[in-house]
Scaffold this motif. Sequence first.
Motif, PDB file in Angstrom:
ATOM      1  N   LEU A 137      32.017 -63.335  17.318  1.00  0.00           N
ATOM      2  CA  LEU A 137      33.073 -63.565  16.335  1.00  0.00           C
ATOM      3  C   LEU A 137      34.426 -63.587  17.037  1.00  0.00           C
ATOM      4  CD1 LEU A 137      32.091 -60.929  13.576  1.00  0.00           C
ATOM      5  CD2 LEU A 137      30.974 -63.099  14.150  1.00  0.00           C
ATOM      6  N   ASP A 138      35.182 -64.685  16.830  1.00  0.00           N
ATOM      7  CA  ASP A 138      36.523 -64.758  17.431  1.00  0.00           C
ATOM      8  C   ASP A 138      37.418 -65.714  16.649  1.00  0.00           C
ATOM      9  OD1 ASP A 138      38.511 -64.100  19.211  1.00  0.00           O
ATOM     10  OD2 ASP A 138      37.858 -65.507  20.756  1.00  0.00           O
ATOM     11  N   ALA A 139      37.216 -65.786  15.327  1.00  0.00           N
ATOM     12  CA  ALA A 139      38.065 -66.674  14.514  1.00  0.00           C
ATOM     13  C   ALA A 139      38.949 -65.817  13.597  1.00  0.00           C
ATOM     14  CB  ALA A 139      37.186 -67.639  13.722  1.00  0.00           C
ATOM     15  N   ASP A 140      39.157 -66.260  12.358  1.00  0.00           N
ATOM     16  CA  ASP A 140      40.042 -65.551  11.425  1.00  0.00           C
ATOM     17  C   ASP A 140      39.553 -64.120  11.180  1.00  0.00           C
ATOM     18  OD1 ASP A 140      37.883 -67.047  10.328  1.00  0.00           O
ATOM     19  OD2 ASP A 140      38.671 -66.709   8.301  1.00  0.00           O
ATOM     20  N   LYS A 141      40.461 -63.180  11.424  1.00  0.00           N
ATOM     21  CA  LYS A 141      40.068 -61.759  11.359  1.00  0.00           C
ATOM     22  C   LYS A 141      39.675 -61.356   9.933  1.00  0.00           C
ATOM     23  CE  LYS A 141      41.140 -62.221  15.513  1.00  0.00           C
ATOM     24  NZ  LYS A 141      40.073 -62.860  16.291  1.00  0.00           N
ATOM     25  N   THR A 142      40.268 -61.973   8.930  1.00  0.00           N
ATOM     26  CA  THR A 142      39.933 -61.617   7.540  1.00  0.00           C
ATOM     27  C   THR A 142      38.546 -62.143   7.154  1.00  0.00           C
ATOM     28  OG1 THR A 142      41.186 -63.548   6.817  1.00  0.00           O
ATOM     29  CG2 THR A 142      42.319 -61.440   6.719  1.00  0.00           C
ATOM     30  N   HIS A 164      35.537 -60.110  19.082  1.00  0.00           N
ATOM     31  CA  HIS A 164      36.731 -59.988  19.924  1.00  0.00           C
ATOM     32  C   HIS A 164      37.899 -59.403  19.142  1.00  0.00           C
ATOM     33  CE1 HIS A 164      39.944 -61.844  22.704  1.00  0.00           C
ATOM     34  NE2 HIS A 164      39.312 -60.901  23.383  1.00  0.00           N
ATOM     35  N   ASN A 165      38.821 -58.801  19.863  1.00  0.00           N
ATOM     36  CA  ASN A 165      40.068 -58.236  19.329  1.00  0.00           C
ATOM     37  C   ASN A 165      39.847 -57.002  18.474  1.00  0.00           C
ATOM     38  OD1 ASN A 165      40.449 -61.600  18.965  1.00  0.00           O
ATOM     39  ND2 ASN A 165      41.845 -60.555  20.355  1.00  0.00           N
ATOM     40  N   ALA A 166      38.810 -56.240  18.786  1.00  0.00           N
ATOM     41  CA  ALA A 166      38.499 -55.046  17.995  1.00  0.00           C
ATOM     42  C   ALA A 166      39.624 -54.011  18.034  1.00  0.00           C
ATOM     43  CB  ALA A 166      37.204 -54.416  18.507  1.00  0.00           C
TER      44      ALA A 166
END
Length: 213
Positions: A137-142, A164-166
Amino acid sequence: MNNEQMTTSLDDYITGLFGQDDEALRWIQSEADRNDLPQISVKPFEGRLLQILVHAVGARKIVEIGTLAGYSGTWLARALPADGKLFTLERSSKHADVARASFQRSGVADKIEIILGDATESLRKLSAQKPFDFVFLDADKTGYLKYLDWAVENLRPGGIVAAHNALRHGKILAPENDDDKAMVAFNKALADNKRLDSTIIGVGDGLAVGILK
Ligand code: SAH
Ligand code: DHB
Ligand code: MG
């Protein structure tokens, strides 16, 4: 040295030892730049971490949500066996066009299918081809919570979901916007999900990882 300087120095140290771009990966980043795409791809050492996880689970079928210029996709596809397949989902046709050229340039195009459109709709169709071994997963966080539900239903036992971006560069501790809040909710849902054994690997911006029981 403050915390931020320390993080940067440690990132540089790890990059110097393990996480090196090669010519094709550098070409992809310059194409992304030339086409004014945002510079938000994974870092080289995060790409290497993805490869290690893909190898560790012996993944043959991967789904990536968020293609951008094809940088992380190239790292993922290179870790696949010759008959492996990466499905990468992207809603921007401009990004998908850049990625298509990237995959040609890095020699992995025959292992990759770019699926253009909103990820939720693409995932619904992709379910027909389950099970998958690895979901990134590395797209829109919502959208992450929804994508997590999909991953749990479409991974094989022993398969991995990685996000990503946890850590949102620390902002999960003091959320400033909807994306930060979405990541806090995602990390909690991952931790609470009884069908997964999970953690956050604190490399780069944090890779949340769960393995399906
Ligand atoms: N994984 C890439 C970076 C992805 S950036 C890399 O590391 O190289 C996030 C990408 O997700 C952007 O290209 C954006 O257009 C795409 N995106 C965002 N929301 C989306 C959605 N709902 N469906 C499909 N793609 C989406
Ligand atoms: C953003 C998104 C990402 O996936 C990333 O790796 C960095 C930044 C963002 O939306 O700002
Ligand atoms: Mg990211």
